[in-house]
Design a protein around this motif. Structure first.
Motif, PDB file in Angstrom:
ATOM      1  N   ARG A   1      -7.711 -11.377 -15.832  1.00  0.00           N
ATOM      2  CA  ARG A   1      -8.564 -10.600 -16.744  1.00  0.00           C
ATOM      3  C   ARG A   1      -8.371 -11.002 -18.199  1.00  0.00           C
ATOM      4  O   ARG A   1      -9.317 -10.981 -18.982  1.00  0.00           O
ATOM      5  N   ASP A   2      -7.143 -11.384 -18.573  1.00  0.00           N
ATOM      6  CA  ASP A   2      -6.914 -11.831 -19.943  1.00  0.00           C
ATOM      7  C   ASP A   2      -7.625 -13.159 -20.211  1.00  0.00           C
ATOM      8  O   ASP A   2      -8.215 -13.350 -21.285  1.00  0.00           O
ATOM      9  N   LEU A   3      -7.621 -14.064 -19.239  1.00  0.00           N
ATOM     10  CA  LEU A   3      -8.311 -15.346 -19.405  1.00  0.00           C
ATOM     11  C   LEU A   3      -9.825 -15.158 -19.424  1.00  0.00           C
ATOM     12  O   LEU A   3     -10.529 -15.819 -20.196  1.00  0.00           O
ATOM     13  N   ILE A   4     -10.309 -14.270 -18.579  1.00  0.00           N
ATOM     14  CA  ILE A   4     -11.756 -14.000 -18.538  1.00  0.00           C
ATOM     15  C   ILE A   4     -12.215 -13.430 -19.874  1.00  0.00           C
ATOM     16  O   ILE A   4     -13.251 -13.828 -20.418  1.00  0.00           O
ATOM     17  N   SER A   5     -11.430 -12.511 -20.421  1.00  0.00           N
ATOM     18  CA  SER A   5     -11.762 -11.928 -21.725  1.00  0.00           C
ATOM     19  C   SER A   5     -11.782 -12.995 -22.806  1.00  0.00           C
ATOM     20  O   SER A   5     -12.682 -13.027 -23.658  1.00  0.00           O
TER      21      SER A   5
ATOM     22  N   ALA B   1     -11.587 -19.601 -10.107  1.00  0.00           N
ATOM     23  CA  ALA B   1     -10.452 -18.938  -9.475  1.00  0.00           C
ATOM     24  C   ALA B   1     -10.405 -19.279  -7.995  1.00  0.00           C
ATOM     25  O   ALA B   1     -11.392 -19.739  -7.418  1.00  0.00           O
ATOM     26  N   TRP B   2      -9.240 -19.043  -7.407  1.00  0.00           N
ATOM     27  CA  TRP B   2      -9.138 -19.181  -5.956  1.00  0.00           C
ATOM     28  C   TRP B   2      -7.976 -18.330  -5.459  1.00  0.00           C
ATOM     29  O   TRP B   2      -7.108 -17.907  -6.241  1.00  0.00           O
TER      30      TRP B   2
ATOM     31  N   THR C   1      -6.251 -17.819 -11.311  1.00  0.00           N
ATOM     32  CA  THR C   1      -7.403 -17.931 -12.196  1.00  0.00           C
ATOM     33  C   THR C   1      -7.116 -19.049 -13.190  1.00  0.00           C
ATOM     34  O   THR C   1      -6.010 -19.123 -13.737  1.00  0.00           O
ATOM     35  N   VAL C   2      -8.098 -19.923 -13.409  1.00  0.00           N
ATOM     36  CA  VAL C   2      -7.902 -21.099 -14.251  1.00  0.00           C
ATOM     37  C   VAL C   2      -8.944 -21.106 -15.360  1.00  0.00           C
ATOM     38  O   VAL C   2     -10.143 -20.961 -15.114  1.00  0.00           O
ATOM     39  N   LEU C   3      -8.480 -21.271 -16.594  1.00  0.00           N
ATOM     40  CA  LEU C   3      -9.373 -21.436 -17.746  1.00  0.00           C
ATOM     41  C   LEU C   3      -8.907 -22.657 -18.527  1.00  0.00           C
ATOM     42  O   LEU C   3      -7.839 -22.633 -19.151  1.00  0.00           O
ATOM     43  N   ASN C   4      -9.696 -23.733 -18.460  1.00  0.00           N
ATOM     44  CA  ASN C   4      -9.380 -24.970 -19.196  1.00  0.00           C
ATOM     45  C   ASN C   4      -7.930 -25.412 -18.983  1.00  0.00           C
ATOM     46  O   ASN C   4      -7.241 -25.807 -19.926  1.00  0.00           O
TER      47      ASN C   4
ATOM     48  N   VAL D   1       6.104  -7.514  -5.110  1.00  0.00           N
ATOM     49  CA  VAL D   1       4.885  -7.872  -5.829  1.00  0.00           C
ATOM     50  C   VAL D   1       5.155  -8.011  -7.326  1.00  0.00           C
ATOM     51  O   VAL D   1       6.027  -7.336  -7.882  1.00  0.00           O
ATOM     52  N   TRP D   2       4.419  -8.926  -7.940  1.00  0.00           N
ATOM     53  CA  TRP D   2       4.372  -9.054  -9.406  1.00  0.00           C
ATOM     54  C   TRP D   2       2.969  -8.662  -9.835  1.00  0.00           C
ATOM     55  O   TRP D   2       1.987  -9.228  -9.363  1.00  0.00           O
ATOM     56  N   ARG D   3       2.869  -7.675 -10.711  1.00  0.00           N
ATOM     57  CA  ARG D   3       1.585  -7.270 -11.284  1.00  0.00           C
ATOM     58  C   ARG D   3       1.594  -7.509 -12.786  1.00  0.00           C
ATOM     59  O   ARG D   3       2.624  -7.345 -13.444  1.00  0.00           O
ATOM     60  N   ASP D   4       0.453  -7.894 -13.303  1.00  0.00           N
ATOM     61  CA  ASP D   4       0.285  -8.131 -14.729  1.00  0.00           C
ATOM     62  C   ASP D   4      -0.775  -7.176 -15.231  1.00  0.00           C
ATOM     63  O   ASP D   4      -1.932  -7.240 -14.804  1.00  0.00           O
ATOM     64  N   PHE D   5      -0.404  -6.281 -16.125  1.00  0.00           N
ATOM     65  CA  PHE D   5      -1.325  -5.220 -16.530  1.00  0.00           C
ATOM     66  C   PHE D   5      -2.597  -5.752 -17.175  1.00  0.00           C
ATOM     67  O   PHE D   5      -3.675  -5.177 -17.000  1.00  0.00           O
ATOM     68  N   LYS D   6      -2.502  -6.833 -17.912  1.00  0.00           N
ATOM     69  CA  LYS D   6      -3.691  -7.423 -18.540  1.00  0.00           C
ATOM     70  C   LYS D   6      -4.196  -8.653 -17.795  1.00  0.00           C
ATOM     71  O   LYS D   6      -5.352  -9.031 -17.944  1.00  0.00           O
ATOM     72  N   GLY D   7      -3.331  -9.278 -16.999  1.00  0.00           N
ATOM     73  CA  GLY D   7      -3.681 -10.561 -16.428  1.00  0.00           C
ATOM     74  C   GLY D   7      -3.944 -10.588 -14.941  1.00  0.00           C
ATOM     75  O   GLY D   7      -4.210 -11.663 -14.392  1.00  0.00           O
ATOM     76  N   ASP D   8      -3.888  -9.430 -14.237  1.00  0.00           N
ATOM     77  CA  ASP D   8      -4.243  -9.440 -12.819  1.00  0.00           C
ATOM     78  C   ASP D   8      -5.643 -10.021 -12.651  1.00  0.00           C
ATOM     79  O   ASP D   8      -6.574  -9.631 -13.364  1.00  0.00           O
ATOM     80  N   PHE D   9      -5.785 -10.941 -11.721  1.00  0.00           N
ATOM     81  CA  PHE D   9      -7.047 -11.646 -11.471  1.00  0.00           C
ATOM     82  C   PHE D   9      -7.582 -12.311 -12.742  1.00  0.00           C
ATOM     83  O   PHE D   9      -8.781 -12.452 -12.928  1.00  0.00           O
TER      84      PHE D   9
END
Length: 337
Positions: free
Chosen positions: A322-326, A136-137, A149-152, A312-320
């Motif tokens: 979190r969905d990719l980390i999971s 992430a950055w 946040t980057v996953l593959n 602001v745009w907020r993502d309930f599951k994807g802030d920082f």
């Protein structure tokens, strides 16, 4: 409703290009350009506590992790610019630069070079983009907070904050210039288009709040449902609503915007709500929010005599991410046993 999806659809070939491993290279190039002292400032373990701290105050008021733009040489700044452009759309990059340029306007107005500085913006990396599948950055300072946040090759960009002070420049060589005006004007267009009966549903309070309700919380939770639902709007009103959502999505590359828009449609487009607070005219403090099952948009222009925007745009599951980390921990081989 599917006809509206064409607003931002792009060819599949673009998506495949964006997800290619070469996507990592601008990040690797930038990090490799730093000397050891700079890299120690800029790079942290993926789970470092600073990763989920974000703010939109000036850096002199709220210290951040990472290296500042002012600590980079000319070549490093060029590489960083290339990096930021690779993670944003052309419109998103231009919007970011325009917001930062307002520091010059504030400096001229206040003479405060400590508080108002266009290079007091921080860059921080979490993990190693050269070796890690998950990293992430972030890039943030006054009125800009971008968290990637980057996953593959899959990218999440949330929270995503843009602000503007002044929202309209009132004097000097740039007098009359507006920033984040499309977000403001489309919101006003939508509320003004409503009938008296619809407005009674959409306007949930007469006075605009001083700031966005979610502030700089590390995790956003759904707010109390307020406002009028998408399904209760006319076709013309729905088009304005979709253009407004699209404006917030237009800051990220088109493949990411398309994916999010498809997710929103699949969740139940008709249940998304548009809520308004305050007067319904430019120049008077106003606020709106758009809330769906997975996301929240907030916009306010109340401070400084309604000439200071926070959005602001907020993502309930994807802030920082979190969905990719999971997803990473669920699928990674070393976490299956």
């Amino acid at each position: 409703m599917k006809k509206y999806i064409t607003i931002i659809l792009v060819p599949v070939t673009f998506v495949l290009l964006a997800l290619h491993p070469i996507f990592k290279s601008p990040a690797v190039e930038f990090l490799n350009s730093l000397n050891k002292e700079q890299r120690d400032k800029a790079q942290f373990p993926f789970d470092h506590t600073s990763k989920t701290f974000w703010h939109y105050f000036p850096a002199s008021m709220t210290p951040r992790a990472g290296i500042q733009l002012m600590d980079l040489n000319t070549n490093q700044k060029e590489l960083f610019s290339k990096l930021l452009q690779s993670f944003l759309s052309e419109a998103g990059y231009a919007k970011t630069q325009k917001i930062i340029s307002l520091e010059h306007v504030l400096l001229e107005a206040t003479g405060d070079s400590v508080m108002r500085h266009p290079e007091k913006y921080h860059i921080a990396f979490y993990g190693n983009p050269e070796t890690d599948s998950l990293w992430a950055w972030s890039f943030e300072g006054h009125h800009v907070s971008l968290n990637f946040t980057v996953l593959n090759g899959t990218v999440s960009v949330a929270p995503r904050f843009f602000g503007a002070n002044p929202a309209t420049i009132l004097s000097g060589s740039r007098k009359g210039e507006r920033t984040l005006n499309t977000e403001e004007d489309l919101g006003l267009d939508l509320i003004i288009s409503l009938s008296e009966t619809q407005r009674k549903i959409a306007i949930f309070q007469e006075r605009s709040p001083y700031d966005i309700a979610t502030g700089n919380t590390p995790k956003a939770e759904p707010l109390k449902p307020v406002g009028i639902m998408f399904g209760n709007l006319s076709d013309d009103q729905q088009m304005i609503f979709l253009k407004l959502i699209n404006e917030y999505l237009s800051s990220v590359p088109k493949d990411q915007a398309n994916k999010k828009l498809a997710e929103i449609q699949n969740e139940d487009l008709n249940s998304i709500r548009f809520g308004w607070a305050g007067p319904t005219s430019l120049g008077k403090g106003h606020y709106y929010r758009i809330q769906g099952q997975s996301f929240l948009i907030e916009f306010d222009n109340t401070q400084n005599n309604a000439n200071h925007i926070h959005s602001v745009w907020r993502d309930f599951k994807g802030d920082f991410g979190r969905d990719l980390i999971s997803e990473h921990y669920k699928n990674a081989e070393h976490h299956k046993n």
